[in-house]
Design a protein around this motif. Structure first.
Motif, PDB file in Angstrom:
ATOM      1  N   ASP A  99     -32.624   9.848 -46.608  1.00 42.82           N
ATOM      2  CA  ASP A  99     -33.246   8.805 -47.417  1.00 42.82           C
ATOM      3  C   ASP A  99     -34.330   8.063 -46.637  1.00 42.82           C
ATOM      4  O   ASP A  99     -35.148   7.349 -47.220  1.00 42.82           O
ATOM      5  CB  ASP A  99     -32.189   7.789 -47.877  1.00 42.82           C
ATOM      6  CG  ASP A  99     -31.242   8.404 -48.903  1.00 42.82           C
ATOM      7  OD1 ASP A  99     -31.593   9.464 -49.454  1.00 42.82           O
ATOM      8  OD2 ASP A  99     -30.162   7.832 -49.126  1.00 42.82           O
ATOM      9  N   SER A 137     -33.070   4.997 -60.085  1.00 44.56           N
ATOM     10  CA  SER A 137     -32.065   3.931 -60.225  1.00 44.56           C
ATOM     11  C   SER A 137     -32.655   2.563 -59.866  1.00 44.56           C
ATOM     12  O   SER A 137     -33.214   2.380 -58.776  1.00 44.56           O
ATOM     13  CB  SER A 137     -30.860   4.222 -59.314  1.00 44.56           C
ATOM     14  OG  SER A 137     -29.979   3.117 -59.295  1.00 44.56           O
ATOM     15  N   ALA A 175     -30.844   0.944 -56.868  1.00 47.37           N
ATOM     16  CA  ALA A 175     -31.204   1.433 -55.535  1.00 47.37           C
ATOM     17  C   ALA A 175     -32.565   0.914 -55.073  1.00 47.37           C
ATOM     18  O   ALA A 175     -32.841   0.837 -53.868  1.00 47.37           O
ATOM     19  CB  ALA A 175     -31.212   2.957 -55.529  1.00 47.37           C
ATOM     20  N   VAL A 225     -32.636   9.512 -56.415  1.00 49.41           N
ATOM     21  CA  VAL A 225     -31.686   8.578 -57.045  1.00 49.41           C
ATOM     22  C   VAL A 225     -31.920   8.489 -58.547  1.00 49.41           C
ATOM     23  O   VAL A 225     -31.367   7.597 -59.213  1.00 49.41           O
ATOM     24  CB  VAL A 225     -31.790   7.173 -56.399  1.00 49.41           C
ATOM     25  CG1 VAL A 225     -31.465   7.253 -54.921  1.00 49.41           C
ATOM     26  CG2 VAL A 225     -33.164   6.562 -56.643  1.00 49.41           C
TER      27      VAL A 225
END
Length: 428
Positions: free
Chosen positions: A39, A61, A64, A58
């Motif tokens: 990440d 999201s 996130a 993700v």
């Protein structure tokens, strides 16, 4: 998906002090810039590409996004705090700015001192002129002898010229408009008729007024010529030229009328009935005689009249000199006012420079110097990649708007105050 408000976002990762390497790191952040999972930003990966990649991972999201924005911020922040060359360069830049401001203050002080010296010198000049004015006022009967001589000469010339013009114009007006042509013997008799006023009186009151006031018209034009000559500006020459032109036209009309009257007499005697057109009048010596005896003398009278009045005004030496002194003192006072205004401007500028130095000194005393512009650029590029990927993922406009709100609040919490401070320092 729950609503994310600025308040909830701020409670998630807001800190009151400038962050360091241990402040509120994301769970996957490892000190030293080494990341334990993919990440993190990869080697040679741009922030735009990083944002695109993790957003896809993700699935866009919104929960996130705050953590990743915070992570980007800390990565950029830590990279600057660990960069010793960058920190030293920043300190040198601030020191150079401080030295420049101190140089500006010295320049302003030097300029103000020079202006104060100039004001002191002007004050001495004003005192000297004031003393001279006081001495002149105490003395009496100081006459400018040169101007008195001009006045006397002017009066000697102007008085007979005035009498001449009165006789000339009263005679020519009567001859041109009222006199029987048969009584004219020659042009001289027409221009200088000793019985013009008496004959006009016998002809009627209006004829008398016309003949008597005609010379006053020309004398008035001479006075107007003097009045325009003492004015300032280039327009005075146009006005003077207009007065002279009007006078010349008057004289030409009189000359033509008298020439026509004399031509009528010659026609009666010699039988010449060819008329008196302008072309003939232009060649007639009688016409030119009237013009020269009137207009040329009028010009001479105007010049002498101007000289006489000017000499009279300047004959009182006290009055002329006092007026010159007053004008000079007024000019010097205006100059002092301008110098004081410049000094006041220097003082204001000096206060600004001193305030900027204090701000820079505070900035210099800070252990870590951060370029918030670069952080803003990096986090904006990251979010640009993220929001672009949301389009690819088919996120709704409402989701993208919430993402924009999260970015705006994150930027406000971490960047806006520091960015504003950085701009103030740069502008100073």
């Amino acid at each position: 998906m729950g609503s994310i408000t600025p308040k909830s976002l701020k409670s998630l990762f807001f800190t009151k002090k400038a962050p360091d390497a241990s402040d509120a790191m994301p769970a996957n952040y490892i000190s030293g810039g080494v990341e334990a999972n993919p990440d993190s930003q990869q080697e040679h990966e741009t922030y735009l590409r990083w944002g695109t990649r993790v957003c896809g991972k993700v699935n866009g999201s919104l929960h996130a996004l705050p953590a990743f924005l915070q992570k980007v911020y800390y990565d950029l922040y830590k990279s600057q705090t660990d960069n010793e060359d960058l920190q030293e360069q920043r300190k040198q830049s601030i020191n150079a700015r401080i030295e420049q401001l101190r140089t500006d203050i010295k320049r302003l002080d030097t300029d103000s001192n020079a202006r104060n010296e100039r004001i002191a010198a002007i004050d001495k000049d004003i005192d000297s002129l004031s003393d001279e004015r006081a001495d002149i006022k105490e003395s009496k009967n100081r006459i400018n002898k040169d101007q008195r001589i001009k006045l006397i000469i002017g009066l000697i010339i102007i008085i007979p010229l005035t009498f001449y013009l009165f006789v000339f114009y009263s005679s020519t007006f009567y001859s041109a408009f009222f006199r029987n042509p048969e009584t004219m013997t020659d042009v001289g008799n027409a221009m200088f008729d000793s019985n013009a006023i008496a004959n006009a009186f016998s002809d009627g009151v209006m004829e008398l007024f016309f003949v008597v006031f005609a010379p006053i018209i020309f004398l008035g034009l001479g006075f107007v010529l003097h009045f325009f000559s003492v004015q300032k500006g280039i327009t005075k020459y146009l006005k003077m030229a207009a007065v002279v032109l009007v006078t010349l036209i008057f004289d030409c009309i009189l000359a033509y009328k008298i020439g026509d009257q004399l031509h009528t007499v010659q026609t009666f005697i010699f039988g010449d009935n060819g008329g008196y057109p302008v072309s003939v009048a232009f060649k007639d010596i009688n016409t030119w005689a009237v013009i020269f005896c009137g207009f040329i003398v009028y010009i001479i009278w105007g010049i002498v009249f101007d000289m006489t009045l000017t000499a009279y005004q300047k004959m009182d030496f006290n009055k002329v000199r006092i007026e010159e002194i007053n004008n000079k003192i007024d000019d010097l006072k205006n100059e002092i006012k301008e110098e004081k205004g410049r000094i006041a401007d220097n003082d204001k500028e000096k206060i600004k420079c001193e305030g900027k130095i204090k701000q820079l000194m505070i900035e210099l005393s800070t252990k870590v110097h951060i370029d918030y512009k670069e952080i803003y650029k990096g986090i904006t590029e990251f979010f640009s990649g993220w929001i672009t990927q949301m389009d690819v993922l088919g996120c709704t406009p409402d989701q993208k708007q919430k993402a924009n709100d999260i970015f705006a609040n994150t930027k406000q919490i971490f960047l806006d105050k520091g960015h504003e401070k950085e701009n103030n320092i740069s502008n100073d």
